[in-house]
Design a protein around this motif. Sequence first.
Motif, PDB file in Angstrom:
ATOM      1  N   THR A  51     -22.637 -64.012  59.376  1.00  0.00           N
ATOM      2  CA  THR A  51     -23.803 -64.452  59.266  1.00  0.00           C
ATOM      3  C   THR A  51     -24.034 -65.624  60.446  1.00  0.00           C
ATOM      4  O   THR A  51     -23.005 -66.427  60.305  1.00  0.00           O
ATOM      5  N   MET A  59     -28.935 -64.533  60.834  1.00  0.00           N
ATOM      6  CA  MET A  59     -28.921 -63.068  61.179  1.00  0.00           C
ATOM      7  C   MET A  59     -27.411 -62.618  60.621  1.00  0.00           C
ATOM      8  O   MET A  59     -26.617 -63.180  60.927  1.00  0.00           O
ATOM      9  N   THR A  60     -27.842 -61.652  59.984  1.00  0.00           N
ATOM     10  CA  THR A  60     -26.492 -61.182  59.231  1.00  0.00           C
ATOM     11  C   THR A  60     -25.950 -59.640  59.824  1.00  0.00           C
ATOM     12  O   THR A  60     -26.866 -58.954  59.852  1.00  0.00           O
ATOM     13  N   ILE A  63     -28.229 -57.689  62.191  1.00  0.00           N
ATOM     14  CA  ILE A  63     -29.269 -56.362  61.867  1.00  0.00           C
ATOM     15  C   ILE A  63     -30.147 -57.108  60.781  1.00  0.00           C
ATOM     16  O   ILE A  63     -31.532 -57.020  61.045  1.00  0.00           O
ATOM     17  N   LEU A  64     -29.847 -58.066  59.620  1.00  0.00           N
ATOM     18  CA  LEU A  64     -30.479 -58.253  58.614  1.00  0.00           C
ATOM     19  C   LEU A  64     -30.968 -59.919  58.902  1.00  0.00           C
ATOM     20  O   LEU A  64     -30.208 -60.893  58.944  1.00  0.00           O
ATOM     21  N   PRO A  65     -32.258 -60.131  59.147  1.00  0.00           N
ATOM     22  CA  PRO A  65     -32.718 -61.441  59.568  1.00  0.00           C
ATOM     23  C   PRO A  65     -33.143 -61.898  58.096  1.00  0.00           C
ATOM     24  O   PRO A  65     -33.893 -61.423  57.364  1.00  0.00           O
ATOM     25  N   LEU A  66     -32.891 -63.089  58.111  1.00  0.00           N
ATOM     26  CA  LEU A  66     -33.461 -63.805  56.752  1.00  0.00           C
ATOM     27  C   LEU A  66     -33.971 -65.271  57.209  1.00  0.00           C
ATOM     28  O   LEU A  66     -33.429 -65.881  57.810  1.00  0.00           O
ATOM     29  N   THR A  85     -39.197 -61.410  64.398  1.00  0.00           N
ATOM     30  CA  THR A  85     -37.809 -61.172  63.574  1.00  0.00           C
ATOM     31  C   THR A  85     -37.762 -62.306  62.524  1.00  0.00           C
ATOM     32  O   THR A  85     -37.439 -62.078  61.493  1.00  0.00           O
ATOM     33  N   GLY A  89     -37.825 -61.651  58.569  1.00  0.00           N
ATOM     34  CA  GLY A  89     -37.008 -62.393  57.785  1.00  0.00           C
ATOM     35  C   GLY A  89     -37.465 -63.191  56.629  1.00  0.00           C
ATOM     36  O   GLY A  89     -37.107 -63.180  55.260  1.00  0.00           O
ATOM     37  N   ILE A  92     -38.808 -60.604  53.668  1.00  0.00           N
ATOM     38  CA  ILE A  92     -37.732 -59.987  53.159  1.00  0.00           C
ATOM     39  C   ILE A  92     -37.445 -60.933  52.016  1.00  0.00           C
ATOM     40  O   ILE A  92     -37.116 -60.602  51.042  1.00  0.00           O
TER      41      ILE A  92
END
Length: 310
Positions: A51, A59-60, A63-66, A85, A89, A92
Amino acid sequence: MSVETHRPVGFEALEEKGWIGSRRFLLLRRASQLLFLALFLTGPLFGLWITKGTLAGSMTFDILPLTDPFVATQSFVAGHWPSATALLGALIVVVAYVLLGGRSYCSWVCPVNPVTDAAHWVHRRLDLPKGWQPKRSTRLWLVGIVLAVSLLTGTIAWEAINPVTIIHRGLVFGLASAWIVAAGVFLFDLFVARRGWCGHICPVGAFYGLIGKVALVRVSAANRDACDNCMDCYAVCPEKQVISPALKGAPGSSPIILAGDCTNCGGFIDVCAQHVFSFTHRFDERIVEPSPQSAPEQSAASKIHKECSQ
């Protein structure tokens, strides 16, 4: 504290559930907080970037934006439209908060939580006065002030002084500022205002609480008729005002704790020897019917509680 014997908070739960059972959610919360911190630490320490970023935006696995929705809101108010992005995030995170409760972040992720929990533990051990207690609406006013400052200055105003970001960044990158800010929050909760920072001041938690009002996961006092008025739940809950409507409500009232202030920490589930509380969903209105033989016991417990309070 138990009114019958003046034993420490959670003593009856310790006898009933054992050491792990009476600390189950506390242990899970600490494991969760360490896990989230570890996800950020693997990069700086071992070169394994699981992360990247901070709790404000990350960003993890690339792929996974928070994105912290409070940060995204400040950015929007300041006139800086977040990137696609960043918006994804934030969306999500909002969805997660709608499911789990916005203030679940405060008890299961936030690095400030162990600091304030430690301050509260020391506060109780030293039997200090509760000190200054600003209205809980103060943090909502601060949300408005932060957004107004962001609007006027064109900046993400709160991030410049946000203890959550400062402590998290300091822990990840080894900055001394983390310890200074953590000490400041600790001393504030210890000597100035009991449960003051998270319970009365922090606008981040207040903002998440607004989202959390519609959350699906809730705590229920479905077995409230088994309550023996030991008051341990009130002693450990950081937002004790959320308990009474569900636990002490009128007959036929909902046993679900629906307040957005609830952090879903599970603390009073741990310390309740009578198994009054449990996690469920907001539509679960079931109430456990008391057994016939429990009525005299409840009456006796209430009488003891009244006598010890006089």
